[in-house]
Design an enzyme around this catalytic site. Sequence first.
Site, PDB file in Angstrom:
ATOM      1  N   SER A  65       0.777  -2.278  -2.335  1.00  0.00           N
ATOM      2  CA  SER A  65       1.022  -1.260  -3.365  1.00  0.00           C
ATOM      3  C   SER A  65       1.356   0.116  -2.799  1.00  0.00           C
ATOM      4  O   SER A  65       1.804   0.989  -3.557  1.00  0.00           O
ATOM      5  CB  SER A  65      -0.184  -1.146  -4.296  1.00  0.00           C
ATOM      6  OG  SER A  65      -0.235  -2.251  -5.173  1.00  0.00           O
ATOM      7  N   LYS A  68       4.759   1.276  -3.539  1.00  0.00           N
ATOM      8  CA  LYS A  68       5.067   1.829  -4.865  1.00  0.00           C
ATOM      9  C   LYS A  68       5.295   3.338  -4.792  1.00  0.00           C
ATOM     10  O   LYS A  68       6.055   3.885  -5.595  1.00  0.00           O
ATOM     11  CB  LYS A  68       3.932   1.520  -5.840  1.00  0.00           C
ATOM     12  CG  LYS A  68       3.722   0.041  -6.092  1.00  0.00           C
ATOM     13  CD  LYS A  68       2.458  -0.194  -6.918  1.00  0.00           C
ATOM     14  CE  LYS A  68       2.186  -1.667  -7.115  1.00  0.00           C
ATOM     15  NZ  LYS A  68       0.919  -1.912  -7.846  1.00  0.00           N
ATOM     16  N   TYR A 190      10.530  -7.198  -5.739  1.00  0.00           N
ATOM     17  CA  TYR A 190       9.191  -6.599  -5.732  1.00  0.00           C
ATOM     18  C   TYR A 190       8.316  -7.212  -4.638  1.00  0.00           C
ATOM     19  O   TYR A 190       7.607  -6.494  -3.926  1.00  0.00           O
ATOM     20  CB  TYR A 190       8.558  -6.800  -7.106  1.00  0.00           C
ATOM     21  CG  TYR A 190       7.153  -6.267  -7.250  1.00  0.00           C
ATOM     22  CD1 TYR A 190       6.916  -4.905  -7.380  1.00  0.00           C
ATOM     23  CD2 TYR A 190       6.070  -7.130  -7.267  1.00  0.00           C
ATOM     24  CE1 TYR A 190       5.618  -4.418  -7.521  1.00  0.00           C
ATOM     25  CE2 TYR A 190       4.778  -6.654  -7.416  1.00  0.00           C
ATOM     26  CZ  TYR A 190       4.560  -5.300  -7.541  1.00  0.00           C
ATOM     27  OH  TYR A 190       3.268  -4.822  -7.681  1.00  0.00           O
ATOM     28  N   TYR A 246      -5.664   2.804  -8.275  1.00  0.00           N
ATOM     29  CA  TYR A 246      -5.932   1.841  -9.341  1.00  0.00           C
ATOM     30  C   TYR A 246      -6.910   2.448 -10.349  1.00  0.00           C
ATOM     31  O   TYR A 246      -6.852   3.640 -10.651  1.00  0.00           O
ATOM     32  CB  TYR A 246      -6.456   0.514  -8.770  1.00  0.00           C
ATOM     33  CG  TYR A 246      -5.612  -0.077  -7.678  1.00  0.00           C
ATOM     34  CD1 TYR A 246      -4.224  -0.154  -7.800  1.00  0.00           C
ATOM     35  CD2 TYR A 246      -6.180  -0.566  -6.506  1.00  0.00           C
ATOM     36  CE1 TYR A 246      -3.441  -0.717  -6.800  1.00  0.00           C
ATOM     37  CE2 TYR A 246      -5.403  -1.134  -5.499  1.00  0.00           C
ATOM     38  CZ  TYR A 246      -4.046  -1.198  -5.655  1.00  0.00           C
ATOM     39  OH  TYR A 246      -3.271  -1.751  -4.666  1.00  0.00           O
ATOM     40  N   VAL A 264      -3.648  -3.424  -1.540  1.00  0.00           N
ATOM     41  CA  VAL A 264      -4.577  -4.528  -1.315  1.00  0.00           C
ATOM     42  C   VAL A 264      -4.414  -5.150   0.065  1.00  0.00           C
ATOM     43  O   VAL A 264      -5.173  -6.052   0.431  1.00  0.00           O
ATOM     44  CB  VAL A 264      -4.449  -5.607  -2.411  1.00  0.00           C
ATOM     45  CG1 VAL A 264      -4.828  -5.043  -3.762  1.00  0.00           C
ATOM     46  CG2 VAL A 264      -3.066  -6.235  -2.432  1.00  0.00           C
TER      47      VAL A 264
END
Length: 312
Positions: A65, A68, A190, A246, A264
């Site tokens: 992540s 992102k 992705y 998160y 993660v």
Amino acid sequence: MTPPLPALLDQIHTEAQALYGKGRVADYIPALGEVPPRQFGMAVALVSGESHTVGDAQVPFSLQSITKLFTFVIALKLMGEDLWQRVGREPSGAAFNSIVQLETENGIPRNPFINAGALVITDILTSRYAHLDYALLGALRRLADEPNLHWNPRVAKSERDTAHRNMAMAYFMKSHGNFQNEPELVLDNYCRQCATEMNCQQLAQATLFLANGGRDLAMDGQPDELFLSADDTRRVNALLLTCGAYDAAGDFAYRIGLPVKTGVGGGIVAVVPGVGTVAVWSPELDAKGNSVLGAFALERLVELTGWGHTTL
């Protein structure tokens, strides 16, 4: 008097090892579940050009992540304020892979850092780039000053084979008109994106523009190059502070007080505006999906340096 930074990193490295066994690796992605858990690396890159590392800071790991952050920045540069028609900028308060809010909010994800939001960002970039993985790697290679960055095909396949919930979110958003491309294509992009690998030193260098007013710290005595406007840099850091960890973003803001992005794969990158960036990696995760040792290390670093006081 505060000890020199290398001594502080050695101290944090020693203290953090007491936390081994308090978390578990992300075994819901089979390839990540095979990563040896007892590893810890930390790197600090300063806007002055200095850098310091400790532990396993040269070991590549799966960004997951954390990517992102970079795709969001690329999309923000492309679309500007129009981006916010397709994704929100509020904390979600829900798990990173939750589908619940999409039902009540008409397929508009809360922010770019939860999975649904990142899928929309990837959809936007899929419409722009024929090979999104190369576009992302090109930006990362430039920012990290490292030409040999890659994504791991084994991790990407493992993630793609288990991406059922992400696929469900993509189709749900497409049903609301917030997805332009075929979900299968976007999921392929992705998963390759998330499988990008870097080490702590490279990650700290690649994010240094966020601590430097949007300017990429140039090498070899050349002038710094503007990568992102100062206003957009401030906005990105604000979103990292409120949404980057998160549904533990509030806890991270309280404990650490820095803009962060977690993944993660066990990595966390933190921004100290005007000072530098910190990348830390340890694969054992807590129940929210954040690195146990990484969060501890960042909290100790701001306690020992006072850097958290510079952002608020």
